[in-house]
Design a protein around this motif. Structure first.
Motif, PDB file in Angstrom:
ATOM      1  N   LEU A 191      56.282  21.690  11.438  1.00 50.82           N
ATOM      2  CA  LEU A 191      57.590  21.165  11.090  1.00 50.82           C
ATOM      3  C   LEU A 191      57.376  19.821  10.411  1.00 50.82           C
ATOM      4  O   LEU A 191      56.608  18.983  10.904  1.00 50.82           O
ATOM      5  CB  LEU A 191      58.414  20.993  12.377  1.00 50.82           C
ATOM      6  N   LYS A 192      58.019  19.637   9.266  1.00 56.36           N
ATOM      7  CA  LYS A 192      57.882  18.372   8.542  1.00 56.36           C
ATOM      8  C   LYS A 192      59.275  17.878   8.186  1.00 56.36           C
ATOM      9  O   LYS A 192      60.063  18.632   7.601  1.00 56.36           O
ATOM     10  CB  LYS A 192      57.058  18.592   7.272  1.00 56.36           C
ATOM     11  N   LEU A 193      59.580  16.640   8.541  1.00 52.86           N
ATOM     12  CA  LEU A 193      60.904  16.115   8.287  1.00 52.86           C
ATOM     13  C   LEU A 193      60.857  14.598   8.158  1.00 52.86           C
ATOM     14  O   LEU A 193      59.835  13.979   8.483  1.00 52.86           O
ATOM     15  CB  LEU A 193      61.899  16.579   9.354  1.00 52.86           C
ATOM     16  N   ARG A 222      63.059   9.841  10.953  1.00 50.25           N
ATOM     17  CA  ARG A 222      64.264   9.132  11.368  1.00 50.25           C
ATOM     18  C   ARG A 222      64.566   9.491  12.823  1.00 50.25           C
ATOM     19  O   ARG A 222      64.261  10.603  13.276  1.00 50.25           O
ATOM     20  CB  ARG A 222      65.452   9.532  10.483  1.00 50.25           C
ATOM     21  N   GLU A 266      67.118  10.401  14.490  1.00 47.03           N
ATOM     22  CA  GLU A 266      67.890  11.611  14.809  1.00 47.03           C
ATOM     23  C   GLU A 266      67.050  12.882  14.648  1.00 47.03           C
ATOM     24  O   GLU A 266      67.381  13.923  15.206  1.00 47.03           O
ATOM     25  CB  GLU A 266      69.166  11.689  13.962  1.00 47.03           C
ATOM     26  N   ASN A 267      65.967  12.795  13.903  1.00 47.29           N
ATOM     27  CA  ASN A 267      65.155  13.995  13.690  1.00 47.29           C
ATOM     28  C   ASN A 267      64.195  14.282  14.841  1.00 47.29           C
ATOM     29  O   ASN A 267      63.612  15.370  14.901  1.00 47.29           O
ATOM     30  CB  ASN A 267      64.391  13.880  12.370  1.00 47.29           C
ATOM     31  N   ALA A 284      65.166  14.788  17.709  1.00 42.24           N
ATOM     32  CA  ALA A 284      65.862  15.870  18.422  1.00 42.24           C
ATOM     33  C   ALA A 284      65.532  17.233  17.816  1.00 42.24           C
ATOM     34  O   ALA A 284      65.464  18.238  18.528  1.00 42.24           O
ATOM     35  CB  ALA A 284      67.370  15.631  18.385  1.00 42.24           C
ATOM     36  N   VAL A 285      65.322  17.276  16.513  1.00 42.36           N
ATOM     37  CA  VAL A 285      64.986  18.556  15.861  1.00 42.36           C
ATOM     38  C   VAL A 285      63.623  19.040  16.373  1.00 42.36           C
ATOM     39  O   VAL A 285      63.446  20.230  16.676  1.00 42.36           O
ATOM     40  CB  VAL A 285      64.960  18.395  14.320  1.00 42.36           C
TER      41      VAL A 285
END
Lengths: 136, 140
Positions: B13-15, B18, B20-21, B23-24
């Motif tokens: 997973l790459k995002l 931040r 809030e991410n 939680a992802v």
């Protein structure tokens, strides 16, 4: 078409199999919520992610499923790929269910196969929350 | 414990890095745990350790306003799970002005079977955590 602002995006690569549905569903669920997806369309978003997770692995080169999930203002977008050449359309066709029709075509607002350089083919699936999809 | 180093990850997973991410990443791990039928307490430990590692990336890895990438890779090897949290920031270094208490890595160390801090071939900073997916009790 997709000029609305991207709020955030996550690129997921997952092995084909039971892991794909469980993980993709969670990621799509969180990002759809961030895009203010109404509760009555969350099921639709999860239907799309389940259809992709169940079938995309057999259309990719390495049996792994790659999806870029983008949360936009009022929309969520899945870019599925890279897929083997000319298979994006077959991925859509494979989502046909007896008595129901094609899940992807019924639920998504936009299905767009696209080629990106030598990388392979991608299928863009977009779901907007401003309007309900037309029955069909 | 380094079987997961060279194996193709089961999940990546790459995002953007931040807050809030984080939680992802936690939700993705929840999906993985559901499939592997992981005990609730074990999952709580995994999520806590991974959250700490991700938070370190969000808070410390990148300078400036534009977030860099936060990457998570998970490899399953029988009942062992290796999770790697990766960033392309400036590496792990002393930070006298740190906004945190400096408890993140020690906390992670108490929750994992093994912990490695390193850089990969692309000079990205890696926190590699290995977890035992059963709770340590022998099956009856």
């Amino acid at each position: 078409m997709n000029g609305d602002t991207a709020l955030t995006a996550a690129h997921l690569t997952v092995a084909d199999g039971p892991l794909a549905g469980a993980v993709l569903g969670r990621v799509v669920g969180v990002l759809a919520a961030r895009a203010d997806c109404p509760i009555d369309r969350l099921d639709d978003a999860l239907l799309i992610s389940d259809a992709v997770a169940a079938r995309a692995g057999s259309f990719s080169d390495d049996g792994r499923i790659g999806v870029l999930v983008t949360a936009r203002t009022g929309a969520v977008e899945l870019n599925v790929g890279p897929l083997r050449a000319v298979l994006a359309q077959r991925l859509v066709a494979s989502a046909e269910l007896p008595g129901v029709g094609n899940v992807l075509e019924r639920v998504a607002d936009e299905l767009l196969p696209a080629r990106e350089g030598d990388d392979g083919e991608y299928l863009r699936i977009r779901m907007a929350f401003g309007t309900a999809p037309s029955a069909g | 414990m380094s079987e997961g180093v060279t194996a193709t990850p089961d999940l990546e997973l790459k995002l953007p890095a931040r807050a809030e991410n984080v939680a992802v990443v936690r939700h993705a791990l929840g999906g993985l745990a559901e499939v592997l039928d992981v005990d609730e307490q074990v999952l709580a430990d995994i999520k806590l350790a991974v959250t700490e590692a991700c938070t370190n990336v969000v808070v410390h890895a990148y300078d400036g306003d534009e977030p860099g990438a936060l990457e998570m890779a998970a490899c399953i090897d029988g009942r062992m799970l290796t999770v790697v949290i990766r960033d392309s920031g400036g590496g792990i270094r002393p930070r006298p002005d740190s906004p945190g208490l400096g408890l993140g890595l020690p906390l992670i160390a108490t929750l994992v079977e093994s912990l490695e801090l390193s850089s990969d071939v692309a000079d990205r900073t890696e926190v590699r955590m290995t977890f035992r997916l059963d709770d340590g009790e022998d099956p009856v």
